[in-house]
Write a protein that holds these residues in place. Structure first.
Motif, PDB file in Angstrom:
ATOM      1  N   ASP A  35       0.775  -1.381  -0.065  1.00 16.18           N
ATOM      2  CA  ASP A  35       0.011   0.193   0.114  1.00 16.18           C
ATOM      3  C   ASP A  35       0.743   1.336   0.100  1.00 16.18           C
ATOM      4  N   TYR A  36       1.929   1.336   0.960  1.00 17.20           N
ATOM      5  CA  TYR A  36       2.793   2.427   0.894  1.00 17.20           C
ATOM      6  C   TYR A  36       3.443   2.779  -0.337  1.00 17.20           C
ATOM      7  N   LEU A  37       3.943   1.691  -1.102  1.00 17.94           N
ATOM      8  CA  LEU A  37       4.669   1.747  -2.335  1.00 17.94           C
ATOM      9  C   LEU A  37       3.673   2.002  -3.733  1.00 17.94           C
ATOM     10  N   ASN A  38       2.516   1.613  -3.351  1.00 14.92           N
ATOM     11  CA  ASN A  38       1.248   1.650  -4.369  1.00 14.92           C
ATOM     12  C   ASN A  38       1.609   0.699  -5.448  1.00 14.92           C
ATOM     13  N   VAL A  39       1.858  -0.474  -4.866  1.00  9.95           N
ATOM     14  CA  VAL A  39       1.858  -1.539  -5.936  1.00  9.95           C
ATOM     15  C   VAL A  39       0.928  -2.696  -5.232  1.00  9.95           C
ATOM     16  N   TYR A  74       2.331  -8.189  -7.112  1.00 11.88           N
ATOM     17  CA  TYR A  74       3.828  -7.722  -7.617  1.00 11.88           C
ATOM     18  C   TYR A  74       4.866  -7.739  -6.659  1.00 11.88           C
ATOM     19  N   LEU A  75       4.509  -7.423  -5.363  1.00  9.90           N
ATOM     20  CA  LEU A  75       5.487  -7.408  -4.394  1.00  9.90           C
ATOM     21  C   LEU A  75       6.174  -8.843  -4.142  1.00  9.90           C
ATOM     22  N   VAL A  76       5.266  -9.727  -4.141  1.00  6.58           N
ATOM     23  CA  VAL A  76       5.888 -11.095  -3.942  1.00  6.58           C
ATOM     24  C   VAL A  76       6.208 -11.740  -5.288  1.00  6.58           C
ATOM     25  N   PRO A 113       2.908  -3.909 -11.658  1.00  4.77           N
ATOM     26  CA  PRO A 113       3.266  -3.460 -10.290  1.00  4.77           C
ATOM     27  C   PRO A 113       1.765  -2.691 -10.135  1.00  4.77           C
ATOM     28  N   ASP A 114       0.988  -2.384 -11.282  1.00  5.08           N
ATOM     29  CA  ASP A 114      -0.206  -1.563 -11.264  1.00  5.08           C
ATOM     30  C   ASP A 114      -1.528  -2.570 -11.273  1.00  5.08           C
ATOM     31  N   SER A 115      -1.149  -4.000 -11.243  1.00  8.90           N
ATOM     32  CA  SER A 115      -2.232  -4.956 -11.349  1.00  8.90           C
ATOM     33  C   SER A 115      -3.358  -4.873 -10.244  1.00  8.90           C
TER      34      SER A 115
END
Length: 77
Positions: A56-60, A64-66, A72-74
């Motif tokens: 949430d903080y990185l807006n992704v 995507y993070l894992v 990243p915008d999925s």
């Protein structure tokens, strides 16, 4: 899915891209400053709560993070 070390690296790259230090991001998300180094060095994935807050903080998206997607915008409709 990415390894814990790859997740940590992805988080570091995203933070740098957003011009925020990892330490500042972790502080604002109310996590230990050692979260990323522990993830990298001990090979443990962060807790789900941490993954969600950081995404949430990185807006992704969490996916995507894992590493379940390369978009990243999925999470955006």
């Amino acid at each position: 899915m990415l390894s814990p070390q790859e997740v940590a690296e992805r988080i570091k790259v995203l933070a740098k891209d957003r011009k925020v230090s990892v330490a500042q991001m972790l502080k604002e998300c109310e996590f230990s400053k050692d979260l990323i180094s522990t993830t990298q060095n001990k090979g443990y994935y962060p807790r789900l709560e941490a993954i969600v807050k950081i995404a949430d903080y990185l807006n992704v998206s969490i996916d995507y993070l894992v590493g379940r997607t390369d978009n990243p915008d999925s999470h955006k409709v």
